[in-house]
Design an enzyme around this catalytic site. Structure first.
Site, mmCIF file in Angstrom:
data_model
loop_
_atom_site.group_PDB
_atom_site.id
_atom_site.type_symbol
_atom_site.label_atom_id
_atom_site.label_comp_id
_atom_site.label_asym_id
_atom_site.label_seq_id
_atom_site.Cartn_x
_atom_site.Cartn_y
_atom_site.Cartn_z
ATOM 1 N N PRO A 127 0.914 -1.719 -17.756
ATOM 2 C CA PRO A 127 1.318 -1.823 -19.158
ATOM 3 C C PRO A 127 1.727 -0.477 -19.747
ATOM 4 O O PRO A 127 1.181 0.579 -19.393
ATOM 5 C CB PRO A 127 0.060 -2.349 -19.866
ATOM 6 C CG PRO A 127 -0.855 -2.815 -18.779
ATOM 7 C CD PRO A 127 -0.518 -1.980 -17.585
ATOM 8 N N ARG A 181 -20.929 -3.788 -19.103
ATOM 9 C CA ARG A 181 -21.896 -2.782 -18.638
ATOM 10 C C ARG A 181 -23.327 -3.178 -18.993
ATOM 11 O O ARG A 181 -24.265 -2.831 -18.291
ATOM 12 C CB ARG A 181 -21.561 -1.415 -19.212
ATOM 13 C CG ARG A 181 -20.374 -0.742 -18.543
ATOM 14 C CD ARG A 181 -20.240 0.713 -18.959
ATOM 15 N NE ARG A 181 -19.907 0.856 -20.350
ATOM 16 C CZ ARG A 181 -18.665 1.006 -20.818
ATOM 17 N NH1 ARG A 181 -17.645 1.041 -19.982
ATOM 18 N NH2 ARG A 181 -18.446 1.131 -22.105
ATOM 19 N N ALA A 208 -11.337 -3.066 -16.027
ATOM 20 C CA ALA A 208 -12.286 -2.018 -16.412
ATOM 21 C C ALA A 208 -11.875 -0.666 -15.840
ATOM 22 O O ALA A 208 -11.557 -0.547 -14.667
ATOM 23 C CB ALA A 208 -13.687 -2.378 -15.920
ATOM 24 N N ALA A 236 -8.702 -7.251 -21.423
ATOM 25 C CA ALA A 236 -9.623 -8.189 -20.770
ATOM 26 C C ALA A 236 -9.915 -9.392 -21.652
ATOM 27 O O ALA A 236 -9.911 -10.539 -21.183
ATOM 28 C CB ALA A 236 -10.919 -7.475 -20.409
ATOM 29 N N VAL A 251 -0.100 -0.651 -25.563
ATOM 30 C CA VAL A 251 -0.443 -2.047 -25.846
ATOM 31 C C VAL A 251 -0.791 -2.234 -27.316
ATOM 32 O O VAL A 251 -1.759 -1.649 -27.826
ATOM 33 C CB VAL A 251 -1.613 -2.521 -24.958
ATOM 34 C CG1 VAL A 251 -1.929 -3.995 -25.228
ATOM 35 C CG2 VAL A 251 -1.274 -2.321 -23.479
ATOM 36 N N LYS A 302 -5.331 6.718 -13.420
ATOM 37 C CA LYS A 302 -4.630 5.461 -13.183
ATOM 38 C C LYS A 302 -3.769 5.542 -11.923
ATOM 39 O O LYS A 302 -3.698 4.590 -11.136
ATOM 40 C CB LYS A 302 -3.771 5.102 -14.395
ATOM 41 C CG LYS A 302 -4.555 4.553 -15.574
ATOM 42 C CD LYS A 302 -5.237 3.259 -15.215
ATOM 43 C CE LYS A 302 -5.856 2.558 -16.387
ATOM 44 N NZ LYS A 302 -6.556 1.306 -16.002
ATOM 45 N N LEU A 357 -19.197 0.239 -13.055
ATOM 46 C CA LEU A 357 -18.287 0.923 -12.132
ATOM 47 C C LEU A 357 -18.984 2.005 -11.319
ATOM 48 O O LEU A 357 -18.483 2.414 -10.268
ATOM 49 C CB LEU A 357 -17.122 1.565 -12.905
ATOM 50 C CG LEU A 357 -16.116 0.623 -13.555
ATOM 51 C CD1 LEU A 357 -15.042 1.430 -14.262
ATOM 52 C CD2 LEU A 357 -15.491 -0.298 -12.527
#
Length: 343
Positions: A186, A36, A86, A17, A189, A161, A66
């Site tokens: 991805p 958050r 997120a 992000a 990373v 995911k 969330l």
């Protein structure tokens, strides 16, 4: 470079992000970054400064969660695009699969519903290779046509995911009403960290440099530089060809943990003095896992080789990722630069 359009980037202090925010600000977009708690504003600004951002005139930090659907209406208001990064990550205190899956799936749907109501043009979802290449084995590289098959060996993170991405596609087909979707998947990373509060994906390099790993488990995966992941999100947001597509973000061929160790030793010299030089037999890892819960986490990946193709992102979007070696070295140098490695 001024651009009147506003982009919401969720999970603003996250590794991906923060680089998406940097890319957008450098391109002249206005950015809303959700966190958050607004207490994270100083942390986010410090990370962005480390990434080269000098002005925050086009940045607004907003609070959204969330677990709270109503918090997203204000966050999305006035935005032309959403980049939703997120999601629960493996370093949470989750005890069950549902602790990962439910917040991830609900979170995607909460933000998508708010985006659809607000008239957002395109929603870019950060999924993961975890939604592509697990629960199965292949002798050819995984592509965007592949999906993880949920079974008992698929870890909660990968399950979250997979199910949250499927929920996003289902939303578009049933309730989207014109909202466009593009998805980024991805692999591991790497790349320059922006603070000491770095992503779980950085741990292998961090542990090797600190001497916490004496030998490497036999695990081979694909990797990608975070700057290239951010660029792929940007291309997925702006390119007409990206609508209704998913894109694997991987730099090139999969490399083993021992390969990573060799890259560190080759490029860093004395700074890599504590980096391991050999692999640990898988049988010893399995024995150690009986007594060490952290070792148990790697058991599903022992001996597996997860090759993935970046051909689609390069062909459709003109994406040009850095090499895996450059991503690994950049990770290490940033950890050293921020004094996060023990002398």
């Amino acid at each position: 470079m001024e651009n009147k359009e506003t982009v919401l980037v969720t999970g603003g202090t996250g590794f991906i992000a923060s680089y998406c925010i940097i890319r957008l600000l450098n391109a002249g977009y206005k950015v809303k970054a959700s966190v958050r708690s607004l207490k994270s504003t100083d942390e986010l600004q410090a990370m962005l400064k480390q990434g080269g951002i000098a002005s925050f005139d086009n940045l607004m930090v907003v609070e959204a969660n969330l677990n709270n659907e109503s918090s997203w209406d204000a966050a999305v208001s006035g935005c032309s695009y959403v980049i939703h990064t997120a999601s629960p990550t493996p370093n949470t205190d989750a005890k069950t699969d549902d602790d990962f899956v439910i917040p991830a799936r609900n979170g995607v749907l909460f933000v998508m519903r708010a985006a659809q109501k607000a008239g957002v043009k395109r929603f870019v979802l950060t999924s993961a290779f975890g939604a592509v290449g697990y629960g199965t084995s292949k002798t050819t590289p995984y592509t965007e046509e592949d999906w993880t098959e949920i079974n008992e060996i698929v870890a909660p993170y990968q399950k979250s995911k997979t199910l949250s991405e499927k929920a996003a596609w289902e939303f578009i087909s049933t309730e989207g009403k014109g909202l466009e979707l593009a998805v980024i998947n991805p692999t591991g990373v790497y790349g320059p960290v922006l603070s000491g509060n770095f992503s779980h994906s950085i741990q292998p390099v961090f542990q090797m440099l600190n001497g916490a790993v004496k030998a490497c488990p036999k695990i081979t995966s694909g990797y990608v530089d975070v700057r290239d992941v951010a660029e792929l999100h940007f291309l997925a947001m702006t390119s007409p060809a990206a609508n209704s597509q998913r894109f694997i973000a991987v730099a090139g061929q999969a490399v083993s943990l021992l390969d990573i160790a060799k890259i560190l030793r080759k490029n860093l010299g004395e700074k890599a003095a504590k980096v391991p030089t050999k692999e640990i037999p898988s049988c010893l890892v399995k024995i150690g896992a009986l007594f060490n819960p952290k070792l148990a986490l790697v058991l599903p990946y022992l001996g597996s080789i997860k090759e993935a193709s970046n051909e689609k992102a390069k062909r459709l979007l003109g994406w040009k990722p850095r090499s895996t070696e450059e991503a690994i070295v950049a990770t290490a140098n940033s950890l050293i630069h921020l004094n996060l490695i023990k002398k």
